[in-house]
Design a protein around this motif. Sequence first.
Motif, PDB file in Angstrom:
ATOM      1  N   VAL A   1     -11.092   9.076  -8.785  1.00  0.00           N
ATOM      2  CA  VAL A   1     -10.012   9.917  -9.304  1.00  0.00           C
ATOM      3  C   VAL A   1      -8.649   9.332  -8.931  1.00  0.00           C
ATOM      4  N   PHE A   2      -8.502   8.883  -7.695  1.00  0.00           N
ATOM      5  CA  PHE A   2      -7.228   8.307  -7.259  1.00  0.00           C
ATOM      6  C   PHE A   2      -6.992   6.942  -7.905  1.00  0.00           C
ATOM      7  N   ALA A   3      -8.040   6.129  -7.995  1.00  0.00           N
ATOM      8  CA  ALA A   3      -7.900   4.805  -8.601  1.00  0.00           C
ATOM      9  C   ALA A   3      -7.461   4.908 -10.064  1.00  0.00           C
ATOM     10  N   GLU A   4      -8.046   5.858 -10.792  1.00  0.00           N
ATOM     11  CA  GLU A   4      -7.671   6.054 -12.196  1.00  0.00           C
ATOM     12  C   GLU A   4      -6.247   6.600 -12.321  1.00  0.00           C
ATOM     13  N   PHE A   5      -5.851   7.435 -11.391  1.00  0.00           N
ATOM     14  CA  PHE A   5      -4.503   8.010 -11.424  1.00  0.00           C
ATOM     15  C   PHE A   5      -3.444   6.937 -11.211  1.00  0.00           C
ATOM     16  N   VAL A   6      -3.685   6.057 -10.250  1.00  0.00           N
ATOM     17  CA  VAL A   6      -2.731   4.992  -9.939  1.00  0.00           C
ATOM     18  C   VAL A   6      -2.553   4.056 -11.134  1.00  0.00           C
ATOM     19  N   LYS A   7      -3.625   3.857 -11.897  1.00  0.00           N
ATOM     20  CA  LYS A   7      -3.549   3.008 -13.083  1.00  0.00           C
ATOM     21  C   LYS A   7      -2.550   3.531 -14.115  1.00  0.00           C
ATOM     22  N   LYS A   8      -2.331   4.853 -14.114  1.00  0.00           N
ATOM     23  CA  LYS A   8      -1.488   5.491 -15.131  1.00  0.00           C
ATOM     24  C   LYS A   8       0.012   5.270 -14.906  1.00  0.00           C
ATOM     25  N   ILE A   9       0.400   4.846 -13.724  1.00  0.00           N
ATOM     26  CA  ILE A   9       1.838   4.665 -13.448  1.00  0.00           C
ATOM     27  C   ILE A   9       2.358   3.520 -14.315  1.00  0.00           C
ATOM     28  N   PRO A  10       3.443   3.714 -15.076  1.00  0.00           N
ATOM     29  CA  PRO A  10       3.939   2.654 -15.959  1.00  0.00           C
ATOM     30  C   PRO A  10       4.536   1.484 -15.178  1.00  0.00           C
ATOM     31  N   LYS A  11       4.726   0.376 -15.858  1.00  0.00           N
ATOM     32  CA  LYS A  11       5.265  -0.834 -15.217  1.00  0.00           C
ATOM     33  C   LYS A  11       6.625  -0.599 -14.581  1.00  0.00           C
ATOM     34  N   ASN A  12       7.423   0.245 -15.209  1.00  0.00           N
ATOM     35  CA  ASN A  12       8.755   0.511 -14.655  1.00  0.00           C
ATOM     36  C   ASN A  12       8.739   1.642 -13.629  1.00  0.00           C
ATOM     37  N   GLY A  13       7.547   2.091 -13.256  1.00  0.00           N
ATOM     38  CA  GLY A  13       7.418   3.115 -12.221  1.00  0.00           C
ATOM     39  C   GLY A  13       7.143   2.496 -10.866  1.00  0.00           C
ATOM     40  N   TRP A  14       6.809   3.335  -9.891  1.00  0.00           N
ATOM     41  CA  TRP A  14       6.540   2.819  -8.540  1.00  0.00           C
ATOM     42  C   TRP A  14       5.465   3.638  -7.827  1.00  0.00           C
ATOM     43  N   LEU A  15       4.840   2.969  -6.873  1.00  0.00           N
ATOM     44  CA  LEU A  15       3.785   3.568  -6.066  1.00  0.00           C
ATOM     45  C   LEU A  15       4.094   3.301  -4.596  1.00  0.00           C
ATOM     46  N   VAL A  16       4.131   4.370  -3.792  1.00  0.00           N
ATOM     47  CA  VAL A  16       4.326   4.268  -2.346  1.00  0.00           C
ATOM     48  C   VAL A  16       2.998   4.590  -1.678  1.00  0.00           C
ATOM     49  N   VAL A  17       2.498   3.662  -0.829  1.00  0.00           N
ATOM     50  CA  VAL A  17       1.170   3.850  -0.251  1.00  0.00           C
ATOM     51  C   VAL A  17       1.148   3.545   1.250  1.00  0.00           C
TER      52      VAL A  17
ATOM     53  N   LYS B   1      -7.366  -0.233  -1.790  1.00  0.00           N
ATOM     54  CA  LYS B   1      -8.294  -0.554  -2.873  1.00  0.00           C
ATOM     55  C   LYS B   1      -7.842   0.035  -4.209  1.00  0.00           C
ATOM     56  N   THR B   2      -7.181   1.195  -4.166  1.00  0.00           N
ATOM     57  CA  THR B   2      -6.717   1.825  -5.414  1.00  0.00           C
ATOM     58  C   THR B   2      -5.612   1.020  -6.083  1.00  0.00           C
ATOM     59  N   THR B   3      -4.917   0.178  -5.327  1.00  0.00           N
ATOM     60  CA  THR B   3      -3.748  -0.530  -5.867  1.00  0.00           C
ATOM     61  C   THR B   3      -4.120  -1.757  -6.701  1.00  0.00           C
ATOM     62  N   ARG B   4      -5.385  -2.124  -6.733  1.00  0.00           N
ATOM     63  CA  ARG B   4      -5.793  -3.379  -7.379  1.00  0.00           C
ATOM     64  C   ARG B   4      -5.398  -3.458  -8.847  1.00  0.00           C
ATOM     65  N   ASP B   5      -5.473  -2.340  -9.556  1.00  0.00           N
ATOM     66  CA  ASP B   5      -5.162  -2.334 -10.990  1.00  0.00           C
ATOM     67  C   ASP B   5      -3.838  -1.650 -11.298  1.00  0.00           C
ATOM     68  N   CYS B   6      -2.992  -1.491 -10.286  1.00  0.00           N
ATOM     69  CA  CYS B   6      -1.700  -0.837 -10.485  1.00  0.00           C
ATOM     70  C   CYS B   6      -0.697  -1.828 -11.063  1.00  0.00           C
ATOM     71  N   GLN B   7      -0.035  -1.444 -12.154  1.00  0.00           N
ATOM     72  CA  GLN B   7       0.942  -2.328 -12.800  1.00  0.00           C
ATOM     73  C   GLN B   7       2.375  -2.036 -12.357  1.00  0.00           C
ATOM     74  N   ALA B   8       2.573  -0.965 -11.602  1.00  0.00           N
ATOM     75  CA  ALA B   8       3.915  -0.581 -11.155  1.00  0.00           C
ATOM     76  C   ALA B   8       4.312  -1.361  -9.898  1.00  0.00           C
ATOM     77  N   SER B   9       5.567  -1.208  -9.489  1.00  0.00           N
ATOM     78  CA  SER B   9       6.022  -1.779  -8.218  1.00  0.00           C
ATOM     79  C   SER B   9       5.361  -1.013  -7.071  1.00  0.00           C
ATOM     80  N   ILE B  10       4.839  -1.734  -6.086  1.00  0.00           N
ATOM     81  CA  ILE B  10       4.121  -1.106  -4.979  1.00  0.00           C
ATOM     82  C   ILE B  10       4.918  -1.285  -3.695  1.00  0.00           C
TER      83      ILE B  10
END
Length: 476
Positions: free
Chosen positions: A202-218, A227-236
């Motif tokens: 559920v978390f891995a799929e959610f992180v995938k949804k963040i757009p390229k111009n978005g961001w993820l703080v982990v 492990k969830t960040t592997r397919d994230c396209q946003a800035s991490i």
Amino acid sequence: MKINDFKNIYMVGIKGVGMAMLAQFLHGSGFKVSGSDISDKFLTEKSLTKAKIKIKQGFSLKNFPDKIDLVIYSSAYNFEDNIELKYLKNKNIPFLTYAEALGLLFDNHFGISVCGSHGKTTVTSWLGYVLKKSGLDPSVLNGSYVKQFKGSALIGKSEYFVAESDEYQNKLRFFNPKGVILNNVDYDHPDYFKTPVEYFKVFAEFVKKIPKNGWLVVNIEDALVLKTTRDCQASIIGYFVKDNDKTVIVPNNFKKIYYATNIEITSKSQFFDLFCGPKKIGRFKISLPGRHNISNSLAVISASLQLGLSVNTIQKNLFTFLGPAQRFDILGKYKGATIINDYAHHPSEIKALLQAVKQRYPNKRIVTVFHPHTFSRTEALINNFAQSFVLSDDLYVVEIYSSAREKKGNISSIDLIKKIRQYNSTINKKQNVSFLKDLNSMEKKIPTKIKKNDVVLLLGAGDIFRVGYKWLKIKV
């Protein structure tokens, strides 16, 4: 569907944590809101009543207001079992679940989702507070009453919308965030997620949804979060607490990584230096206790810096945040003992809380009263629960709180007590562990067991807080 197309909103299950915060937000935004729920007293009633939102006690066809344009309902109830939902279903009125309604509001803003297994409420309210005090005027939906909000929601005029986002029943699928804070991934809700793999997904799929111009703080101390960040396209952006005895693997694909070091702890505050790589950002001070709250503060700092706030502004406002209700909530003194209420209902949360209590009250006797929440969680995590109370001197376990979604199970608190005693024997831990059949027994017995200067912890996601309120004559 757009919520702004409706005016008169009726909410079934309005006293639930998420529903109550949504009701306050909608009411404050100009909608006419009313609703119903079971007659039990909830902590949320305080803020709902203060907002002058009409609540009907118990479900009945007599509860309905003159006009209903939209029904929002809690997932704890359904069309087969709830008399109101069953009746309204045939009246050609639009329906939304709580998560669907929140998702619609969220997607109309610069949505910042705070998710993860633990710490969501603290981080959501803390970030909302810092942004508000810094002049960004966000909207905030948070899962607990916050004294500094005078409720559990803030209605702002800016594009920013900070929402506590619950993974249960995969409610995250209704959100399309621009920014996400992910604290940790720690298996929970076994009544819905049958395996840890399902929960993680559920978390891995959610992180995938963040757009390229978005961001993820982990939190990079958490291997599953990484492990969830592997397919994230946003800035991490990563953060961690640097301990002398712990090695943290620092990913090389992150935009920035912040860490806290040189930690100093006093009786009322915690201090730490914040670094980004070799560069020192500044020294920060927080009033909330425990290592986990240093980690929570790093999530808030990282997101605030990403939104363009200055270091000085964050430093000033970070410290003055006092925390949400039911999180290290010091209720007062009873028979000379300090009574603390906390929502901790997962083994990891209990461990973190007890460490914080030991840090804040190093020479006090700790008496813990724990009210397990749901049969399925207690059964699935029983071995972890058994190891989570080591720092408590005395422990009392109340019979399991069932909840609206789970009326019975195959386990009792007596089974948990057996496991705790077994674990204590393997580590030579001397601890009084006793069973309490219900809250009435607790209310009568605990006062005979506590001593002056004890610290008494009331833990659980159910209604154990009521007993503390009765002792101290606090009105719900």
